[in-house]
Each structure stands twice: as C-alpha cells, then as structure tokens.
Design a protein around this motif. Structure first.
Motif, PDB file in Angstrom:
ATOM      1  N   GLY A  32      29.813  71.691  10.887  1.00 57.47           N
ATOM      2  CA  GLY A  32      30.706  70.699  11.359  1.00 57.47           C
ATOM      3  C   GLY A  32      31.406  70.284  10.168  1.00 57.47           C
ATOM      4  O   GLY A  32      32.358  69.152  10.610  1.00 57.47           O
TER       5      GLY A  32
ATOM      6  N   GLY B 189      37.910  62.661  12.744  1.00 55.76           N
ATOM      7  CA  GLY B 189      37.054  63.971  12.216  1.00 55.76           C
ATOM      8  C   GLY B 189      35.880  63.378  11.558  1.00 55.76           C
ATOM      9  O   GLY B 189      35.846  62.194  11.416  1.00 55.76           O
ATOM     10  N   ASP B 190      34.961  64.359  11.565  1.00 61.93           N
ATOM     11  CA  ASP B 190      33.714  63.921  10.985  1.00 61.93           C
ATOM     12  C   ASP B 190      33.407  65.079  10.005  1.00 61.93           C
ATOM     13  O   ASP B 190      33.208  65.967  10.608  1.00 61.93           O
ATOM     14  CB  ASP B 190      32.676  63.709  12.113  1.00 61.93           C
ATOM     15  CG  ASP B 190      31.124  63.212  11.582  1.00 61.93           C
ATOM     16  OD1 ASP B 190      30.952  63.408  10.319  1.00 61.93           O
ATOM     17  OD2 ASP B 190      30.643  63.040  12.384  1.00 61.93           O
ATOM     18  N   PRO B 191      33.489  64.930   8.649  1.00 57.44           N
ATOM     19  CA  PRO B 191      33.384  63.660   7.846  1.00 57.44           C
ATOM     20  C   PRO B 191      34.874  62.879   7.439  1.00 57.44           C
ATOM     21  O   PRO B 191      34.655  62.087   6.744  1.00 57.44           O
ATOM     22  CB  PRO B 191      32.548  63.742   6.659  1.00 57.44           C
ATOM     23  CG  PRO B 191      33.043  65.614   6.587  1.00 57.44           C
ATOM     24  CD  PRO B 191      33.321  66.060   7.854  1.00 57.44           C
ATOM     25  N   GLU B 192      36.011  63.278   8.246  1.00 62.81           N
ATOM     26  CA  GLU B 192      37.020  62.727   7.654  1.00 62.81           C
ATOM     27  C   GLU B 192      36.946  61.084   8.058  1.00 62.81           C
ATOM     28  O   GLU B 192      37.677  60.438   7.097  1.00 62.81           O
ATOM     29  CB  GLU B 192      38.387  63.169   8.515  1.00 62.81           C
ATOM     30  CG  GLU B 192      38.825  64.834   8.059  1.00 62.81           C
ATOM     31  CD  GLU B 192      38.207  65.683   8.973  1.00 62.81           C
ATOM     32  OE1 GLU B 192      36.928  65.390   9.439  1.00 62.81           O
ATOM     33  OE2 GLU B 192      38.403  66.858   8.933  1.00 62.81           O
TER      34      GLU B 192
ATOM     35  N   ASN C 216      42.165  67.733  17.851  1.00 61.06           N
ATOM     36  CA  ASN C 216      41.045  67.406  18.328  1.00 61.06           C
ATOM     37  C   ASN C 216      41.236  65.860  18.706  1.00 61.06           C
ATOM     38  O   ASN C 216      42.377  65.180  18.222  1.00 61.06           O
ATOM     39  CB  ASN C 216      40.064  66.779  17.279  1.00 61.06           C
ATOM     40  CG  ASN C 216      39.584  68.357  16.606  1.00 61.06           C
ATOM     41  OD1 ASN C 216      38.889  69.073  17.265  1.00 61.06           O
ATOM     42  ND2 ASN C 216      39.949  68.761  15.385  1.00 61.06           N
TER      43      ASN C 216
ATOM     44  N   ASP D  17      38.663  68.457   4.763  1.00 60.10           N
ATOM     45  CA  ASP D  17      37.280  68.870   5.029  1.00 60.10           C
ATOM     46  C   ASP D  17      36.788  70.167   4.341  1.00 60.10           C
ATOM     47  O   ASP D  17      37.553  70.903   4.191  1.00 60.10           O
ATOM     48  CB  ASP D  17      37.167  68.934   6.632  1.00 60.10           C
ATOM     49  CG  ASP D  17      36.139  69.289   7.207  1.00 60.10           C
ATOM     50  OD1 ASP D  17      34.926  68.978   6.442  1.00 60.10           O
ATOM     51  OD2 ASP D  17      35.793  69.647   8.231  1.00 60.10           O
TER      52      ASP D  17
ATOM     53  N   LYS E  51      34.635  73.204   5.582  1.00 65.09           N
ATOM     54  CA  LYS E  51      33.784  73.450   6.586  1.00 65.09           C
ATOM     55  C   LYS E  51      32.693  74.470   6.521  1.00 65.09           C
ATOM     56  O   LYS E  51      31.734  74.680   7.092  1.00 65.09           O
ATOM     57  CB  LYS E  51      34.456  74.335   7.987  1.00 65.09           C
ATOM     58  CG  LYS E  51      35.562  73.281   8.312  1.00 65.09           C
ATOM     59  CD  LYS E  51      35.945  73.497   9.822  1.00 65.09           C
ATOM     60  CE  LYS E  51      36.545  72.409  10.421  1.00 65.09           C
ATOM     61  NZ  LYS E  51      38.050  72.093  10.393  1.00 65.09           N
TER      62      LYS E  51
ATOM     63  N   TYR F 208      44.215  64.265  16.101  1.00 71.93           N
ATOM     64  CA  TYR F 208      43.668  64.943  14.682  1.00 71.93           C
ATOM     65  C   TYR F 208      44.238  66.207  14.886  1.00 71.93           C
ATOM     66  O   TYR F 208      43.488  66.985  15.553  1.00 71.93           O
ATOM     67  CB  TYR F 208      42.076  64.737  14.509  1.00 71.93           C
ATOM     68  CG  TYR F 208      41.374  65.485  13.870  1.00 71.93           C
ATOM     69  CD1 TYR F 208      42.166  66.423  13.090  1.00 71.93           C
ATOM     70  CD2 TYR F 208      39.945  65.526  13.905  1.00 71.93           C
ATOM     71  CE1 TYR F 208      41.253  67.376  12.101  1.00 71.93           C
ATOM     72  CE2 TYR F 208      39.257  66.340  12.929  1.00 71.93           C
ATOM     73  CZ  TYR F 208      40.001  67.229  12.219  1.00 71.93           C
ATOM     74  OH  TYR F 208      39.297  68.203  11.423  1.00 71.93           O
TER      75      TYR F 208
ATOM     76  N   ARG G 158      39.945  62.860  18.593  1.00 69.21           N
ATOM     77  CA  ARG G 158      38.965  61.674  18.057  1.00 69.21           C
ATOM     78  C   ARG G 158      39.043  61.772  16.623  1.00 69.21           C
ATOM     79  O   ARG G 158      39.681  62.690  16.036  1.00 69.21           O
ATOM     80  CB  ARG G 158      37.511  62.050  18.624  1.00 69.21           C
ATOM     81  CG  ARG G 158      37.548  63.761  18.413  1.00 69.21           C
ATOM     82  CD  ARG G 158      36.169  64.188  18.017  1.00 69.21           C
ATOM     83  NE  ARG G 158      36.271  65.857  17.809  1.00 69.21           N
ATOM     84  CZ  ARG G 158      36.111  66.420  16.731  1.00 69.21           C
ATOM     85  NH1 ARG G 158      36.344  65.487  15.425  1.00 69.21           N
ATOM     86  NH2 ARG G 158      36.267  67.624  16.357  1.00 69.21           N
TER      87      ARG G 158
HETATM   88  N1  GLY Z   1      35.536  67.789  10.440  1.00 68.01           N
HETATM   89  C1  GLY Z   1      35.957  68.441  11.561  1.00 68.01           C
HETATM   90  C2  GLY Z   1      35.871  67.767  12.617  1.00 68.01           C
HETATM   91  O1  GLY Z   1      35.457  66.897  12.920  1.00 68.01           O
HETATM   92  O2  GLY Z   1      36.115  68.517  13.643  1.00 68.01           O
END
Ligand code: GLY
Ligand code: AMP
Length: 423
Positions: free
Chosen positions: A226, A289-292, A285, A212, A214, A269, A287
């Motif tokens: 994010g 990742g976003d944008p993973e 995490n 990612d 950041k 994650y 859940r």
């Molecule tokens: N890409 C970082 C997150 O989802 O926490």
C-alpha cells in the motif's frame, strides 16, 4: 463545528491531526479510528462501510461535517447518503467515485477527454485476453477492473506472468466480481509521482506533490504494498510538469465528469508516470493517498477545514493554501511479514520518545491500546514523519525517530526519499 472523520489508517490520523488544529473544529470524532487518532478525536466503533450506521450516528450526534478517508466508504455511497440525510459531507458521489472503482470507466473518461494514458483493451474472456498477450507481448500490465485492495495490478515482465494474472482474475476469480473483467495496458516507462487536487466540481486547487515507495524492499524491490514511505515535494514534478498535468490531465477530466452529469467533488489523486513524452495518467484515486496525506498534512500551513468545506460548497475558487517551505519524509513501519501474513498484537515501545524529537510526528496506521501498552493491529502500523529544510535533513530526522522506536516485530525501508536525493 462537530466533525466526523471516517477511517482508521495513517491517512485518517494525519487528517484528524490537522482538522483538530482548526479553530473551526469544536469537537472531533472518528469511526472507527485507532490508538493514534484517539489522541485527537473520540473514537466510535462503526465500520467504514456501515453507511446506515454512520449516517444515523452522525444524525443522532448532530455532526456538522463528515470527512471520509478511504475509497471504500465513498464507493459504497457514504457521501450521497450523508447529503441525503442533510449532513454536509466532503468527497465524491458514488457515481463520481467510479474514477477509482472502475478502471474501464477511467480509461473511457481519459480517452473521451484526450488525457494521455497507456493504450488499453478490456477483456472478459480469458482466451481472447491470452491471444491479445500473445500478439502484443511483454512487458505489459494486467489490471482487475474493480477495487481489489491494491492487489489487482500485475506489471508483467514476461508473457507467462501476464497469462497467470489473466487466469487468476478471469478463470480462478481470485478478485471475485471485481476482477470479472480486466484492463490490459501498455507498460509505461518513467518516474512515478502522486498529484493531488481539491476539486469542487468546477474549480481545481493543486496540493503539494509527493512520491510514494510502493515496493516493500530497499531500492524499490520485492512485492507491491500500500506504500512503504513517502516524501514531499517530489522534485520530478517541476513547474513545467505541473502545468502540463493540470492542462492535459486534470482539467479535461474534471470537464468530462461535469459533462457526464457526475461532477467530481473531493480530492482527486492522479497516479502519474513522468515519461519522455511528458506526464501520463496511470490511475485515479478519489481520496487522499496513504502515506501521501501524512507528508502533505505535515507541510500544510493553512487551515484544512475551510478548504474541505469550500470543496463541498463549490467555492474553491476563493481558497488559497499555504505550505511550509520545508520538505517532509514519512517512513512506514510495518509488521514483519507484510505484505504477506503477519502476527497481530505485537508490543510497540518508544513512541513518546520518537514523537518528542524536533519536527517529528508519529502517525498511527494500525495500532490499538491494551491498558498502557501499545499494540500493532495491522500490516502498516506507523508513519514516522519528519520535516526538514531539505529532503536529506527530513530523512535523517525521520530515521532518528524510527531508531527511537522499540518494536522487535516491526521493520521499515531504510531508503525512503532515495530518488529525490539522487537528483
Ligand atoms: N500511496 C498509494 C495510495 O494511497 O494508493
Ligand atoms: P495501481 O494499483 O493502479 O496504483 O498500480 C500499482 C502500480 O503498478 C503503480 O504504482 C505502477 O508502479 C504500476 N503500474 C500500473 N500501471 C502501469 C503501467 N501502465 N505501466 C507501468 N507501470 C504501471
């Protein structure tokens, strides 16, 4: 099956896009969804933390399987509540979601399991925290213990910055009770990577690696966000690094969670720092990742739904996932001003032209429809994602798609993937 995805971001659009393609999916719903998700699912206006509302809607509408995207839903107990109501739900219990909800809990699990991570101390008292900083010096990292919408971490290059972060959390209480205690930890040096696994409480299935970006600005400068873009695979995670992550970080954590009586089920994650001494855990995490998720779903060849069901059922040992032998790059387009304040309801054109390019998918992160017009409705708005034989090819195609989008109020980084290209 009738499936409900919970969430409204780019991650949930990617999950909905992949789930909708499954032969197991007869009907797909999303709560609350966005304009992109609405192309795949029927959107229902219920918030992600309205646990009672989500459970009763799912029951009334005979939902067979629920897939929550955001941590806020699982930390608030969505999985426990759905399962108690007899509705099959992907993801961790609230007790297991403490791996994201509490930095102290995660550090205690890591220490008990022998997982390599930054040395740390926990403080509730500002004077004691300041004295500690004066003793150990900078650079140092100050973290609010709880969930702080991604804003609770200060990587302080000077003692003054570290003390300001302590005063904000413990005296001014800018994070409320989520920052009523802080974890102060050693500054790790290395390259970061995101490592996701599916875990059914016991069996673990690694997913494709990703990295990612950041910081908001090109060259990884400016404030943290994010996530401004992502690529997969992450070449820093070599097969040797992956083996070390599984053996030293993931498996001991999963075993410790089972021992504590809160086995982890769902997607785990790990945020990693690949240091000279090997991979170290930065954080967990609970859940995707976003944008993973956007690059992982773009690369996933297999059906996602059986893997998610096996994760919930404890049968992940029988699942094997195949990935397209291609790289993916996702460029986040955000509203000008993000991660600070930004306007809403700005008009976006050219999405269809961008999405019509070969190997391109435009995931929506914060959009809504106003008649025929597409409007922004958040900070991170689009995840322009492309596949290619190499990261360079995928990157060029993603930027071709970005350039087809007409959005004067939007911006993006122009260098997503630079670390991989530099190798
Ligand atoms: N890409 C970082 C997150 O989802 O926490
Ligand atoms: P987090 O919100 O926990 O993901 O942290 C945000 C970012 O802060 C991470 O992605 C890292 O870039 C950085 N960070 C967190 N902990 C450390 C650490 N111990 N050493 C160096 N950088 C860190």
């Amino acid at each position: 099956m009738r499936i409900l995805v919970v969430g409204s971001g780019g991650r949930e659009h990617a999950l909905a896009w992949k789930i909708a393609a499954s032969p197991l999916c007869d009907a797909l719903y999303a709560a609350p969804g966005n304009a992109g998700i609405a192309q795949e699912a029927t959107c229902i206006d219920i918030g992600i933390e309205d646990i009672g509302g989500l459970v009763s809607w799912a029951r009334d509408n005979r939902i067979d399987f629920v897939v929550p995207g955001p941590e806020a839903s699982v930390v608030a107990g969505l999985v426990d509540a759905m399962e108690a109501a007899g509705i099959t739900c992907f993801g961790p219990s609230a007790a297991a979601a403490r791996l994201e909800a509490s930095k102290t809990f995660t550090k205690e699990v890591a220490d008990a399991a022998g997982v390599p991570t930054a040395a740390w101390e926990r403080f509730e008292d500002a004077a004691a925290a300041r004295a500690y900083i004066a003793r150990v010096g900078a650079p140092i990292v100050v973290k609010a213990d709880g969930l702080a919408a991604g804003k609770g971490v200060t990587v302080a290059m000077t003692q003054q910055e570290a003390i300001a972060a302590i005063d904000d959390a413990l005296e001014a209480r800018i994070f409320g009770k989520e920052g009523a205690s802080v974890v102060i930890e050693e500054f790790l040096v290395g390259e970061e990577a995101s490592f996701h696994v599916l875990c059914d409480g016991k069996h673990v299935l690694p997913l494709a690696t990703a990295q990612d970006h950041k910081r908001v600005g090109d060259g990884d400068t400016g404030p943290n966000t994010g996530g401004m873009g992502c690529y997969s695979p992450a070449p820093v995670v070599t097969p040797e690094v992956e083996a070390a992550v599984m053996e030293r970080i993931i498996r001991p954590t999963v075993a410790r969670m089972a021992q504590l009586g809160c086995p982890f089920k769902g997607v785990l994650y790990a945020g990693l720092m690949i240091t000279d001494e090997g991979p170290k855990l930065i954080e967990y995490n609970v859940r995707f990742g976003d944008p993973e998720a956007q690059v992982m779903m773009a690369r996933l060849m297999s059906d996602l739904v059986p893997a998610l069901l096996a994760t919930r059922d404890g049968t992940l040992g029988h699942v094997d996932l195949r990935w397209w032998p291609k790289a993916a790059v996702s460029v986040v387009m955000a509203t000008r001003g993000y991660p600070g304040s930004y306007p809403r309801d700005t008009e976006i054109g050219g999405i269809e032209a961008a999405g019509a390019l070969d190997d391109v998918i435009v995931f929506h992160a914060g959009t809504k429809r106003d008649g025929a017009r597409l409007l922004s409705s958040g900070g991170r708005v689009l995840g322009v994602t492309a596949l290619g034989d190499t990261i360079a090819v995928a990157q060029a195609q993603a930027y071709r798609a970005v350039d087809a989008i007409a959005w004067p109020d939007g911006f993006c980084r122009r260098d997503i993937g630079w670390r991989a290209l530099g190798r």
